[in-house]
Write a protein that holds these residues in place. Sequence first.
Motif, PDB file in Angstrom:
ATOM      1  N   UNK A   1      11.622   5.399   3.560  1.00 25.53           N
ATOM      2  CA  UNK A   1      12.583   6.969   3.659  1.00 25.53           C
ATOM      3  C   UNK A   1      12.286   6.940   1.898  1.00 25.53           C
ATOM      4  N   UNK A   2      12.792   5.511   1.240  1.00 23.67           N
ATOM      5  CA  UNK A   2      12.967   5.533  -0.134  1.00 23.67           C
ATOM      6  C   UNK A   2      12.002   5.498  -0.655  1.00 23.67           C
ATOM      7  N   UNK A   3      11.054   5.283  -0.152  1.00 23.23           N
ATOM      8  CA  UNK A   3       9.200   5.334  -1.525  1.00 23.23           C
ATOM      9  C   UNK A   3       8.760   6.936  -1.094  1.00 23.23           C
TER      10      UNK A   3
ATOM     11  N   UNK B   1      11.548   9.391  -3.208  1.00 20.03           N
ATOM     12  CA  UNK B   1      11.667   9.063  -4.589  1.00 20.03           C
ATOM     13  C   UNK B   1      10.449  10.246  -4.665  1.00 20.03           C
ATOM     14  N   UNK B   2       9.257   9.997  -4.618  1.00 26.43           N
ATOM     15  CA  UNK B   2       8.372  10.079  -4.689  1.00 26.43           C
ATOM     16  C   UNK B   2       9.017  11.697  -4.741  1.00 26.43           C
TER      17      UNK B   2
ATOM     18  N   UNK C   1       1.127  -1.065   0.364  1.00 26.85           N
ATOM     19  CA  UNK C   1       0.210   0.220   0.027  1.00 26.85           C
ATOM     20  C   UNK C   1       1.084   1.134   0.210  1.00 26.85           C
ATOM     21  N   UNK C   2       0.443   2.154  -1.257  1.00 30.60           N
ATOM     22  CA  UNK C   2       2.034   3.485  -1.290  1.00 30.60           C
ATOM     23  C   UNK C   2       1.077   4.155  -0.010  1.00 30.60           C
ATOM     24  N   UNK C   3       2.669   4.625   0.643  1.00 33.43           N
ATOM     25  CA  UNK C   3       3.136   5.744   2.010  1.00 33.43           C
ATOM     26  C   UNK C   3       1.050   6.487   1.600  1.00 33.43           C
TER      27      UNK C   3
END
Length: 167
Positions: free
Chosen positions: A158-160, A163-164, A120-122
């Motif tokens: 943090x990576x996600x 990146x966004x 599930x995207x943050x």
Amino acid sequence: MASEKKRKPSRSAQRSAARQLTLQALYQWQISGNEMHQVEAHIRAALPDDSLEAHEDITEVLKMADLAYFHEMAQAIPQQKEDLDAGFSPLLDRRTEELDPIELAILRLGSYELTQRLDVPYRVVINESVELAKRFGGTDSHKYVNGILDKLAQRVRSVEVNARRSS
């Protein structure tokens, strides 16, 4: 149009309904002290209430919900309560015990999805939690929930998040 077929709710609508049921279950569990399996059974056995709007009637929400997702979260969140609370507690401006029960339930639900449901995207987790806070929480609780979960997302995803933000 007698042959008009009733459409199955979208996956996102099913998940939203599951989150609403989970919030209601967590709230009841926190307030009553009952075992979560009892709370979940009580919710699943709810009877229709004609005095409520469709979106408020738990039987209507049950018809739409991803019940497997509801069951997973309703059972896992109480089992992981200490770890979930430890994850967001340092971000709070007060002790966990001083939180409004609805805010606490939403933070636990959002924390669970951020840490355990990487599918599930943050942004979805935060947006869904904010919507629950707007519907069920106090006046500005959605702002509080948004701030806490945004900080938590920066820590646990943090990576996600980076990146966004860099795209």
